[in-house]
Write a protein that holds these residues in place. Structure first.
Motif, short mmCIF file in Angstrom:
data_model
loop_
_atom_site.label_atom_id
_atom_site.label_comp_id
_atom_site.label_asym_id
_atom_site.label_seq_id
_atom_site.Cartn_x
_atom_site.Cartn_y
_atom_site.Cartn_z
N ILE A 1 -4.22 -33.98 7.76
CA ILE A 1 -2.91 -34.59 7.78
C ILE A 1 -3.80 -35.74 7.95
N ASN A 2 -3.73 -36.84 7.40
CA ASN A 2 -3.60 -38.24 6.80
C ASN A 2 -2.96 -39.31 8.84
N LEU A 3 -3.84 -39.58 9.01
CA LEU A 3 -3.38 -40.73 11.03
C LEU A 3 -4.30 -42.01 9.98
N PRO A 4 -4.45 -42.78 9.40
CA PRO A 4 -5.69 -43.92 8.76
C PRO A 4 -4.31 -44.21 10.19
N ASN A 5 -5.30 -45.84 10.21
CA ASN A 5 -4.58 -46.93 10.67
C ASN A 5 -3.90 -46.99 11.64
N ASN A 6 -4.68 -46.20 12.92
CA ASN A 6 -3.79 -45.96 13.94
C ASN A 6 -5.44 -46.96 14.59
N ASN A 7 -5.15 -47.18 16.33
CA ASN A 7 -6.05 -47.32 16.92
C ASN A 7 -5.81 -46.30 17.95
N TRP A 8 -7.32 -45.62 17.96
CA TRP A 8 -7.41 -44.84 18.76
C TRP A 8 -8.31 -44.99 20.10
N GLY A 9 -8.48 -45.62 20.51
CA GLY A 9 -8.52 -46.29 21.76
C GLY A 9 -10.56 -47.00 22.01
N THR A 10 -11.00 -46.98 20.92
CA THR A 10 -12.22 -47.27 20.41
C THR A 10 -12.48 -47.31 18.94
N ASP A 11 -13.74 -48.28 19.39
CA ASP A 11 -13.87 -48.72 17.22
C ASP A 11 -15.11 -47.74 16.82
N ASP A 12 -15.65 -46.92 17.95
CA ASP A 12 -16.88 -45.96 17.45
C ASP A 12 -16.23 -44.30 17.01
N GLN A 13 -16.20 -44.67 15.28
CA GLN A 13 -16.14 -43.26 15.06
C GLN A 13 -16.32 -41.93 14.96
N ALA A 14 -18.14 -42.23 15.81
CA ALA A 14 -17.94 -40.72 15.99
C ALA A 14 -17.22 -40.36 17.59
N ASP B 1 -13.45 -26.66 14.84
CA ASP B 1 -13.25 -24.91 15.10
C ASP B 1 -12.87 -24.45 13.47
N PRO B 2 -13.23 -23.55 12.96
CA PRO B 2 -13.04 -23.43 11.69
C PRO B 2 -12.01 -21.82 11.13
N ASN B 3 -11.25 -21.81 12.05
CA ASN B 3 -10.09 -20.86 12.32
C ASN B 3 -9.38 -21.31 11.76
N LEU B 4 -9.10 -22.83 12.59
CA LEU B 4 -7.62 -24.02 11.94
C LEU B 4 -7.60 -24.61 10.50
N ASN B 5 -6.49 -25.11 10.57
CA ASN B 5 -5.75 -24.95 9.00
C ASN B 5 -6.01 -26.17 8.80
N TYR B 6 -6.07 -26.89 9.69
CA TYR B 6 -5.49 -28.43 9.74
C TYR B 6 -6.45 -29.29 9.89
N GLU B 7 -7.00 -30.44 9.48
CA GLU B 7 -8.24 -31.26 9.70
C GLU B 7 -7.30 -32.78 9.46
N ILE B 8 -7.83 -33.84 10.76
CA ILE B 8 -7.18 -34.77 11.03
C ILE B 8 -8.11 -36.04 10.47
N ASN B 9 -7.62 -36.35 9.59
CA ASN B 9 -8.28 -37.71 8.54
C ASN B 9 -7.61 -38.88 9.59
N PHE B 10 -8.37 -39.84 10.35
CA PHE B 10 -8.41 -41.11 11.10
C PHE B 10 -9.01 -41.81 10.15
N GLU B 11 -9.17 -42.37 9.62
CA GLU B 11 -10.40 -43.38 8.94
C GLU B 11 -8.61 -43.84 7.55
N PRO B 12 -9.08 -44.66 7.30
CA PRO B 12 -9.92 -45.99 8.17
C PRO B 12 -8.93 -46.56 9.55
N PHE B 13 -9.18 -46.79 10.56
CA PHE B 13 -8.79 -46.46 11.95
C PHE B 13 -8.86 -48.59 11.90
#
Length: 167
Positions: free
Chosen positions: A98-111, A123-135
């Motif tokens: 799930i690509n959600l780039p260019n959003n503000n996540w409340g911090t500029d710390d990737q980790a 959780d490897p049992n989940l099938n979706y991964e969120i890509n939040f970069e670039p943010f």
């Protein structure tokens, strides 16, 4: 045609500030979703398009069960207390990002952002991964809210939860 949700405020809701489901595509723009106990925004089986939104929840700003597509950029996500910025729960579809780039996540710390997103990475049992970069690390472009108003919203929530929390 998609449902249009424009220039709205959703506040003080229990389960979700805004829930989009039943295969309805939605265009959400310039909305303020605040002070929800449950998810700020709950997505189930829908496509999501939007920008300029501020989504705040004390448990999870963006809760995704199933997502048809996403074009959701230039939004501001905030989570209070021990809340998550985003969470996916779907475990029976084909793996997808799930690509959600260019959003503000409340911090500029990737980790720190990654730690507040629960997806296939956690959780490897989940099938979706969120890509939040670039943010985005600063105020969202074109957003009608100032940092002062967002800060005041958070402070109001913090005062309210302290007043009702039993220790």
């Amino acid at each position: 045609s998609p449902a249009e949700i424009l220039n709205c405020t959703f506040a003080n809701h229990g389960i979700a500030g805004l829930s989009i489901s039943s295969n309805v595509d939605a265009n959400v723009q310039d909305c303020m979703i605040t002070e929800t106990v449950g998810a700020g925004m709950n997505i189930y089986g829908s496509g999501l398009r939007g920008f300029g939104n501020t989504i705040y929840s004390e448990s999870c700003a963006l809760f995704i069960d199933a997502l048809g597509f996403a074009d959701f950029q230039n939004n501001h996500f905030l989570a209070g207390g021990d809340g998550l910025l985003a969470r996916v729960v779907r475990d029976w579809d084909d793996p997808a990002v799930i690509n959600l780039p260019n959003n503000n996540w409340g911090t500029d710390d990737q980790a720190q952002i990654a730690a507040l997103i629960h997806d296939r990475v956690d959780d490897p049992n989940l099938n979706y991964e969120i890509n939040f970069e670039p943010f985005l690390g600063g105020p969202v472009q074109g957003e009608h809210q100032t940092w002062s108003s967002v800060k005041a919203m958070f402070e109001t929530w913090a005062l309210h939860t302290r007043a009702v929390r039993v220790t």
